[in-house]
Write an enzyme that holds these catalytic residues in place. Structure first.
Site, PDB file in Angstrom:
ATOM      1  N   GLU A 159     -10.373  -2.488   4.227  1.00 20.89           N
ATOM      2  CA  GLU A 159      -9.037  -1.974   4.493  1.00 20.89           C
ATOM      3  C   GLU A 159      -8.907  -0.575   3.898  1.00 20.89           C
ATOM      4  O   GLU A 159      -9.677  -0.185   3.017  1.00 20.89           O
ATOM      5  CB  GLU A 159      -7.973  -2.900   3.879  1.00 20.89           C
ATOM      6  CG  GLU A 159      -8.017  -4.310   4.443  1.00 20.89           C
ATOM      7  CD  GLU A 159      -6.883  -5.226   3.983  1.00 20.89           C
ATOM      8  OE1 GLU A 159      -6.361  -5.966   4.819  1.00 20.89           O
ATOM      9  OE2 GLU A 159      -6.536  -5.191   2.799  1.00 20.89           O
ATOM     10  N   ASP A 207       0.780  -1.241   0.000  1.00 18.56           N
ATOM     11  CA  ASP A 207       0.000   0.000   0.000  1.00 18.56           C
ATOM     12  C   ASP A 207       0.817   1.299   0.000  1.00 18.56           C
ATOM     13  O   ASP A 207       1.786   1.418   0.753  1.00 18.56           O
ATOM     14  CB  ASP A 207      -0.858   0.084   1.268  1.00 18.56           C
ATOM     15  CG  ASP A 207      -1.589  -1.183   1.598  1.00 18.56           C
ATOM     16  OD1 ASP A 207      -1.520  -2.137   0.825  1.00 18.56           O
ATOM     17  OD2 ASP A 207      -2.224  -1.210   2.658  1.00 18.56           O
TER      18      ASP A 207
HETATM   19  C1  FRU Z   1      -3.846  -3.693   2.693  1.00 17.68           C
HETATM   20  C2  FRU Z   1      -3.221  -4.117   3.998  1.00 17.68           C
HETATM   21  C3  FRU Z   1      -3.598  -3.150   5.101  1.00 17.68           C
HETATM   22  C4  FRU Z   1      -2.474  -3.314   6.071  1.00 17.68           C
HETATM   23  C5  FRU Z   1      -1.304  -3.516   5.162  1.00 17.68           C
HETATM   24  C6  FRU Z   1      -0.258  -4.428   5.726  1.00 17.68           C
HETATM   25  O1  FRU Z   1      -3.183  -4.149   1.572  1.00 17.68           O
HETATM   26  O2  FRU Z   1      -3.596  -5.428   4.304  1.00 17.68           O
HETATM   27  O3  FRU Z   1      -4.864  -3.387   5.665  1.00 17.68           O
HETATM   28  O4  FRU Z   1      -2.313  -2.184   6.887  1.00 17.68           O
HETATM   29  O5  FRU Z   1      -1.797  -4.064   3.961  1.00 17.68           O
HETATM   30  O6  FRU Z   1       0.869  -4.448   4.914  1.00 17.68           O
END
Ligand code: FRU
Length: 616
Positions: A324, A154
């Protein structure tokens, strides 16, 4: 001191049984202690990096990094048992002059030095002053942001300040698969040329650093100083809590807030995203309650004390996966003075074509509660490709722009895509607005940010044509990077279909089609190149283009391993990864039904941009 140390080392070596010692660069001592425990000593650190061999197929081992007896880091890493896929650098500059000890716990006994050559990782550890990040990957994009090495997911904490765009990202510095979440950092003066910066936020005792966001605290509401950068993110330990760190050097380095966590919700919750709500003189933060498929809306006067104001989402939109990376923002409606609130929620799995995708809701926000315009059963997607996830916006963007960037991958296969030195790229930046469709509803426009126009190199133009079922092929101008922008308009009535095919000398092709009957735009990547790394990769993505006009505009951005399609200025966006073994060199247009009138086709080469390089 130094001489004494090395004498002592020599003495220890001569006393140790042969099985305990290994051949390594001078300055590294290996202590083979137990079948699953090896210690690596680097006395009085002088070098900048320790290069560690990684073999991705190996189980993950655990390294406690100890400097002068203090635990500094905890690293999960697939240490090479056979041939190394690549090396990753442990940055030793933080430990100069200290005595470093790596306490390595392997998950089984296959790596011990007693097994001789099998313990190749320990034998191959190397001290170095440089780490070479020259690109070794054929499929590395030439103009999309990628990390110089290692895994990325992300985008995080994006903000703009003093002429620089800051992009942090979920980063594993110790391998090209998901692990050790840390905030990597890149900056750009223009949203298209990115420079790698040192790691910004490392794991703390509260956990690894998951996704979050950052703001410029212009009025010093938190007390860290006027214009301090304040980041809030998930600390992923035994539970997921939300913690804060601040930067007083423009986002280069961050100090953890001593009284973390600032939010501790009793259910799995993560990815805080926050903004200044000038109308109500408060900060507003959205957080996902991931397994409940809803968001929690908090408010605060000072970024430290947060009050839960409301929840939204129960039963709304797609509930097929965990929620998310939320983002709540006020977005302008095209051609009017109106603004509406948009709530982006990324979900995984449950995307329209499997795996990860970004959905959004349009509505209103009164400072406490988000009210959705559409009934719960309506689901809207920001992008109808398979590789557009974790999309969030920059804070403090000039002119209040709502500029977003996505992670260009999908959890279904992100760890398996055929690159090794690094994994994953970001989408091009896009500016969001809303448009009112003939059905009276508001939909999101995701248009390439204006800065993207500066990518254009030389232009080749093909005249307008009526395309028949025999088709017409255009030779794309030669581009050493395989990077192009293609743009044209066409009239496709309800008895017509237009195919748009990109192909290469090996017959690999990505086949797009606009079907006038149901206004359905589709993209088939099943023969696009390398697809065998995952059963979930190959296939077709499609969506209806909103509106009712028969004239459509197409804009495609092709890079070494991706395509982003924007129809009607971003009323429909579709982003997909592609791994052609040679760049696509031919564009073929073909129709079904009566001939399709196509306006002149413009093709720009895209010259290489600065790929982030170097460990600074
Ligand atoms: C989304 C996610 C988020 C989390 C991050 C962990 O892709 O799963 O919810 O904070 O990646 O790397």
């Amino acid at each position: 001191m130094k001489i004494f140390d090395s004498l002592l080392t020599t003495a220890l070596i001569s006393l140790a049984p042969a099985s305990m010692m290994a051949e390594n660069s001078p300055g590294i001592e290996i202590l083979n202690l137990a079948p699953n425990n090896i210690m690596v000593k680097i006395p009085d650190v002088e070098s900048n990096f320790l290069l560690i061999p990684v073999e991705e197929s190996q189980p993950v081992s655990h390294i406690r990094v100890v400097a002068d007896n203090n635990l500094e880091d905890y690293i999960n890493i697939a240490l090479a048992a056979g041939k190394a896929d690549y090396y990753v650098p442990l940055d030793l500059r933080r430990f100069k002059g200290k005595d470093l000890l790596l306490d390595v716990r392997t998950t089984n006994d296959r790596y011990t030095l007693r097994d001789g050559d099998e313990a190749t990782w320990a034998n191959k550890l190397t001290l170095a002053d440089d780490f070479d990040t020259t690109n070794t990957e054929y499929w590395r994009p030439s103009y999309h942001h990628t990390p110089a090495y290692g895994w990325m997911n992300d985008p995080n904490g994006m903000f703009y300040q003093d002429g620089l765009w800051h992009l942090y990202y979920q980063y594993n510095p110790y391998g090209s698969k998901w692990e050790n979440m840390t905030w990597g950092h890149s900056t750009s003066p223009d949203l298209i040329n990115w420079d790698a910066q040192p790691i910004a936020i490392r794991p703390t005792a509260l956990g690894t650093i998951f996704s979050g966001s950052a703001v410029v605290d212009k009025d010093n509401t938190a007390g860290f100083g006027k214009d301090a950068i304040v980041a809030i993110f998930t600390t992923a330990g035994a539970s997921q809590t939300q913690s804060m760190a601040y930067s007083t050097d423009g986002g280069k380095t961050f100090t953890q807030y001593a009284a973390n966590p600032v939010i501790a919700y009793e259910r799995e919750s993560r990815d805080p995203n926050f903004f200044w709500d000038a109308r109500h003189n408060q900060w507003v933060l959205t957080l996902v309650s991931a397994l409940d498929h809803e968001i929690l809306i908090y408010t605060s006067p000072n970024l430290k004390d947060w009050t839960l104001a409301s929840k939204f989402g129960h039963g709304f939109g797609s509930q097929a996966g965990v929620w998310e990376c939320p983002d709540l923002m006020e977005v302008p409606v095209e051609g009017s003075d109106e603004k509406k609130w948009v709530l982006i929620i990324n979900i995984n799995p449950g995307g329209p074509f499997g795996g990860s995708a970004a959905q959004y809701f349009v509505g209103d926000f009164d400072g406490k509660t988000f009210t959705c315009d559409t009934p719960p059963e309506v689901t809207r997607w920001m992008d109808y490709g398979k590789d557009h996830y974790a999309t969030v916006s920059f804070s403090n963007a000039p002119d209040d722009r709502k500029t977003v960037i996505a992670w260009m991958s999908n959890w279904q296969y992100a760890n398996e895509v055929p690159t090794k030195q690094y994994r994953s790229a970001n989408s091009l930046p896009r500016d969001l607005s809303l448009f009112k469709a003939p059905d009276g509803q508001y939909y999101l426009t995701s248009a390439p940010s204006p800065e993207v126009d500066a990518l254009r190199g030389s232009l080749k133009k093909f005249g307008s044509a009526t395309i028949s079922s025999k088709g017409k092929s255009f030779q794309l101008p030669s581009s050493e990077t395989g990077g192009y922008e293609i743009q044209f308009e066409a009239t496709v009535a309800d008895n017509q279909k237009l195919s748009i095919v990109l192909s290469n000398a090996d017959g690999e092709e990505v086949v797009m089609k606009l079907d006038g009957a149901d206004r359905r735009f589709s993209m088939d990547r099943s023969k696009s190149g390398e697809v065998s790394f995952s059963d979930n990769f190959s296939g077709v993505t499609f969506a209806e283009v909103p509106g009712n006009s028969t004239s459509f505009s197409f804009r495609f951005f092709i890079d070494r391993s991706s395509i982003e399609a924007f129809i009607d200025g971003g009323h429909l966006a579709m982003t997909n990864l592609l791994f052609p073994r040679k760049p696509y060199t031919t564009l073929t247009l073909r129709s079904e039904g009566p001939g399709v009138k196509v306006q002149p086709v413009s093709v720009w080469t895209i010259s290489p941009k600065r790929v982030p390089q170097g460990v600074k």
